[in-house]
Design an enzyme around this catalytic site. Structure first.
Site, PDB file in Angstrom:
ATOM      1  NE  ARG A  24      -2.624  -1.935   3.148  1.00  0.00           N
ATOM      2  CZ  ARG A  24      -3.169  -1.959   4.406  1.00  0.00           C
ATOM      3  NH1 ARG A  24      -3.782  -1.039   4.816  1.00  0.00           N
ATOM      4  NH2 ARG A  24      -2.141  -2.701   5.343  1.00  0.00           N
ATOM      5  N   GLY A 113       8.725  -3.733  12.262  1.00  0.00           N
ATOM      6  CA  GLY A 113       9.605  -2.574  11.661  1.00  0.00           C
ATOM      7  C   GLY A 113       9.003  -1.448  11.190  1.00  0.00           C
ATOM      8  CG  ASP A 114       4.871  -2.124   9.907  1.00  0.00           C
ATOM      9  OD1 ASP A 114       4.841  -2.159  11.019  1.00  0.00           O
ATOM     10  OD2 ASP A 114       4.447  -2.337   8.946  1.00  0.00           O
ATOM     11  CE1 TYR A 376      30.969  28.627  -4.413  1.00  0.00           C
ATOM     12  CE2 TYR A 376      32.920  29.113  -6.084  1.00  0.00           C
ATOM     13  CZ  TYR A 376      32.069  28.051  -5.069  1.00  0.00           C
ATOM     14  OH  TYR A 376      32.409  26.844  -4.905  1.00  0.00           O
ATOM     15  CG  ASN A 396      35.954  26.752  -7.110  1.00  0.00           C
ATOM     16  OD1 ASN A 396      35.172  27.334  -7.846  1.00  0.00           O
ATOM     17  ND2 ASN A 396      35.645  25.768  -6.430  1.00  0.00           N
TER      18      ASN A 396
HETATM   19  C1  UD1 Z   1      -1.284  -8.192  12.292  1.00  0.00           C
HETATM   20  C2  UD1 Z   1      -1.797  -9.348  13.149  1.00  0.00           C
HETATM   21  C3  UD1 Z   1      -3.094  -8.635  14.034  1.00  0.00           C
HETATM   22  C4  UD1 Z   1      -2.661  -7.122  14.403  1.00  0.00           C
HETATM   23  C5  UD1 Z   1      -1.991  -6.313  13.483  1.00  0.00           C
HETATM   24  C6  UD1 Z   1      -1.528  -5.014  14.343  1.00  0.00           C
HETATM   25  C7  UD1 Z   1      -1.270 -11.321  12.706  1.00  0.00           C
HETATM   26  C8  UD1 Z   1      -1.958 -12.828  12.198  1.00  0.00           C
HETATM   27  N1  UD1 Z   1      -2.301 -10.476  12.706  1.00  0.00           N
HETATM   28  O1  UD1 Z   1      -2.056  -8.069  11.258  1.00  0.00           O
HETATM   29  O2  UD1 Z   1      -3.752  -9.341  14.895  1.00  0.00           O
HETATM   30  O3  UD1 Z   1      -4.060  -6.546  14.826  1.00  0.00           O
HETATM   31  O4  UD1 Z   1      -0.843  -7.077  13.034  1.00  0.00           O
HETATM   32  O5  UD1 Z   1      -0.894  -4.069  13.103  1.00  0.00           O
HETATM   33  O6  UD1 Z   1      -0.192 -11.647  13.309  1.00  0.00           O
HETATM   34  N2  UD1 Z   1       5.274  -9.675   8.405  1.00  0.00           N
HETATM   35  C9  UD1 Z   1       6.179 -10.432   8.076  1.00  0.00           C
HETATM   36  N3  UD1 Z   1       6.322 -11.462   7.359  1.00  0.00           N
HETATM   37  C10 UD1 Z   1       4.976 -12.047   6.864  1.00  0.00           C
HETATM   38  C11 UD1 Z   1       3.796 -11.259   7.262  1.00  0.00           C
HETATM   39  C12 UD1 Z   1       3.981 -10.002   7.753  1.00  0.00           C
HETATM   40  O7  UD1 Z   1       7.678  -9.870   8.616  1.00  0.00           O
HETATM   41  O8  UD1 Z   1       4.788 -13.036   6.146  1.00  0.00           O
HETATM   42  C13 UD1 Z   1       5.366  -8.400   9.079  1.00  0.00           C
HETATM   43  C14 UD1 Z   1       5.258  -6.951   8.258  1.00  0.00           C
HETATM   44  O9  UD1 Z   1       6.239  -6.614   7.578  1.00  0.00           O
HETATM   45  C15 UD1 Z   1       4.663  -6.084   9.475  1.00  0.00           C
HETATM   46  C16 UD1 Z   1       4.226  -6.964  10.397  1.00  0.00           C
HETATM   47  O10 UD1 Z   1       4.469  -8.420  10.244  1.00  0.00           O
HETATM   48  O11 UD1 Z   1       5.819  -5.519   9.862  1.00  0.00           O
HETATM   49  C17 UD1 Z   1       2.595  -7.214  10.393  1.00  0.00           C
HETATM   50  O12 UD1 Z   1       2.222  -7.527   9.080  1.00  0.00           O
HETATM   51  P1  UD1 Z   1       0.799  -7.290   8.758  1.00  0.00           P
HETATM   52  O13 UD1 Z   1       0.593  -7.871   7.333  1.00  0.00           O
HETATM   53  O14 UD1 Z   1       0.605  -5.903   8.565  1.00  0.00           O
HETATM   54  O15 UD1 Z   1      -0.110  -7.681   9.614  1.00  0.00           O
HETATM   55  P2  UD1 Z   1      -1.711  -7.511   9.795  1.00  0.00           P
HETATM   56  O16 UD1 Z   1      -2.302  -8.265   8.962  1.00  0.00           O
HETATM   57  O17 UD1 Z   1      -1.755  -5.978   9.878  1.00  0.00           O
HETATM   58 CA    CA Z   2      -0.038  -3.706   9.234  1.00  0.00          CA
END
Ligand code: UD1
Ligand code: CA
Length: 483
Positions: A24, A113-114, A376, A396
């Site tokens: 996104r 990380g985000d 300058y 220069n």
């Molecule tokens: C996840 C949680 C949800 C929570 C939300 C909070 C799960 C199943 N769901 O949902 O309950 O309310 O975060 O923001 O955990 N990531 C990986 N590898 C993957 C998938 C994700 O490293 O395969 C990392 C993403 O980079 C990110 C974080 O995990 O930093 C969360 O991933 P995202 O896809 O945003 O999770 P949500 O579906 O929002």
């Molecule tokens: Ca998320």
């Protein structure tokens, strides 16, 4: 967040999840590398993780792996890199991350990380609550008016029984407004065992980390939740609207911190201060300021309005007005501006001056030396107490190579000089107005070009007849003012 009380001296590890695609963001830059207040998002996550003193700090990567890994090498060489394979989901990400955690038991944290505003105090509070309660899992939760998209916390009275993802929830579960932040403390052994039992039988076909809570309970572990009042601390960046919203909020917090330390900020809304900037007391920041990178601003300075400084050092009591500066040093009580461009390698001494419409680069300008107007100065050394006349240019660059110019102490360079490098002006020398300085000027000498001016009488009336200038000249002549 309350003060941490019985935090274990060293945590087994923190696993920072950063493998997601960040679709996104609609960007060629990986989501976690987008900057906010001078650091990449993942760098903020790492700084928070450092605060809990983990034995192993692991970052899980996959999407745009090379870019993320190379950034981490720059900002967090101590972080361990774990690669997620092609099994999707937060559960799999953590499982891959745990391969880098060397401890056999203890407490491990999972963060994202985000999520840039998450801070060390909050994580320390989570560890305390988790260890004091003797929990197998403690999840940080938030109460939201609009919980759309988040995992919902399932409770049986006070006890947490599990988490259900938005896409898997029943209508009754969707009405729950306590959400999973995605930040947790786990007992390492319980987490390792439980992840071995997590499947992909859900709406998204992913290994959900959230399934660990119910599994931990089934094997007799205690599962708790720690609700936090400041939901922004756990808000993630998913698109560029959130990037800007959370960025402004982070900046607001940074600016407020500096004000509490004695910095006067006239307009916090237009003042942007990076995470790594330091500012002394009683410095006044006027509206429209960006202080980026590793700026070090002294005390009692006046900065602004409308200035952008990146990696600039400013001494105590300096005045910096409408300046764009990069990798420069401004001495104590010096003045710079308005409308001045300081390029890398500019070093201005104590009580020195670089004035309006001047540009400097790789120039060491001594104590009390002045470059006041329209000049300058590049690849040059200007001694203490020297004055550079208005509109003087240091040439220069010969079109192929750059050369250095050395100007001694207490020199008086006339207005509108061109100093053709390489050239040296000795201590206490002077040059006439409009001098083209191609040869060295010895100490104490006057350097001038012997170009005589000649006046052609009556030229305007003869050659520009009928103009306003010709009329003015005629009137002056008739009134006997011609001379
Ligand atoms: C996840 C949680 C949800 C929570 C939300 C909070 C799960 C199943 N769901 O949902 O309950 O309310 O975060 O923001 O955990 N990531 C990986 N590898 C993957 C998938 C994700 O490293 O395969 C990392 C993403 O980079 C990110 C974080 O995990 O930093 C969360 O991933 P995202 O896809 O945003 O999770 P949500 O579906 O929002
Ligand atoms: Ca998320």
């Amino acid at each position: 967040m309350s003060e941490p009380s019985s935090v274990s001296s060293q945590l087994a590890g923190v696993v920072v999840l950063a493998a997601g695609a960040g679709t996104r963001m609609k960007s060629s830059l990986p989501k976690v590398l987008h900057p906010m207040c001078g650091r990449a998002l993942v760098h903020h996550a790492i700084e928070a993780a450092r605060a809990v003193n983990p034995a192993d700090l692991v970052v899980v990567v996959r999407h745009e792996r090379e870019q993320v890994v190379s950034h981490l090498a720059d900002v967090a060489a101590d972080a361990l890199i774990a690669d997620q394979d092609d099994i999707p989901g937060t559960g799999r990400a953590v499982q891959c991350g745990l391969e880098k955690v060397k401890a056999a038991n203890g407490t491990v944290l999972v963060t994202y990380g985000d999520v840039p505003l998450l801070d060390g105090d909050t994580l320390n509070g989570l560890v305390s609550a988790h260890e004091e309660a003797g929990n197998a899992v403690t999840v940080l939760t938030a109460l939201l008016d609009d919980a759309t998209g988040y995992g919902r916390i399932l409770r049986d009275g006070d006890a947490v029984t599990g988490i259900v993802e938005h896409k898997d929830a029943t209508p009754e579960q969707l009405a729950i407004n306590e959400v999973n932040s995605g930040i947790y403390a786990f007992d390492l052994q319980v987490l390792r065992d439980a992840l071995g039992k997590v499947g992909t039988d859900n709406a998204q076909g992913e290994m959900y980390l959230t399934d660990v809570l119910a599994i931990a309970r089934e094997v007799g572990g205690k599962v708790g939740a720690l609700p936090i009042s400041d939901a922004l601390l756990v808000e993630g960046v998913n698109d560029k609207v959130q990037l800007a919203t959370l960025g402004r909020e982070m900046n607001r917090r940074i600016v407020e911190k500096h004000m509490r330390e004695g910095v006067t900020v006239v307009d916090p809304a237009t003042t942007w201060i990076g995470s790594d900037v330091t500012i002394g007391r009683d410095t006044v920041l006027l509206p429209g300021i960006q202080l980026n990178g590793a700026c070090e601003i002294g005390s009692g300075c006046e900065i602004g309005p409308d200035s952008t400084l990146t990696d600039v050092k400013v001494g105590d009591g300096a005045t910096v007005t409408r300046v764009h500066g990069v990798q420069a040093q401004i001495g104590p009580e010096a003045t710079v501006g308005p409308f001045t461009y300081l390029r890398p390698g500019t070093v201005l001494g104590r009580k020195g001056k670089i004035g309006g419409f001047c540009e400097t680069k790789n120039a060491v300008i001594g104590d009390g030396a002045k470059v006041p107007h329209l000049s300058y100065v590049g690849d040059a050394e200007v001694g203490e107490g020297t004055n550079i006349g208005a509109a003087t240019i240091v040439a220069n660059y010969d079109g192929v190579n750059k050369h250095r110019t050395k100007i001694g102490k207490h020199v008086r360079v006339g207005s509108d000089n061109v100093l053709v490098a390489p050239v040296t002006l000795g201590d206490g020398c002077a040059t006439g107005a409009g001098t083209l300085v191609r040869e060295d000027v010895p100490a104490g000498a006057l350097g001038i070009n012997e170009v005589r001016q000649r006046n052609i009488e009556g030229w305007t009336e003869a050659r520009r007849a009928g103009t306003a200038s010709a009329k003015a000249a005629a009137e002056s002549r008739e009134n006997g003012e011609g001379k």
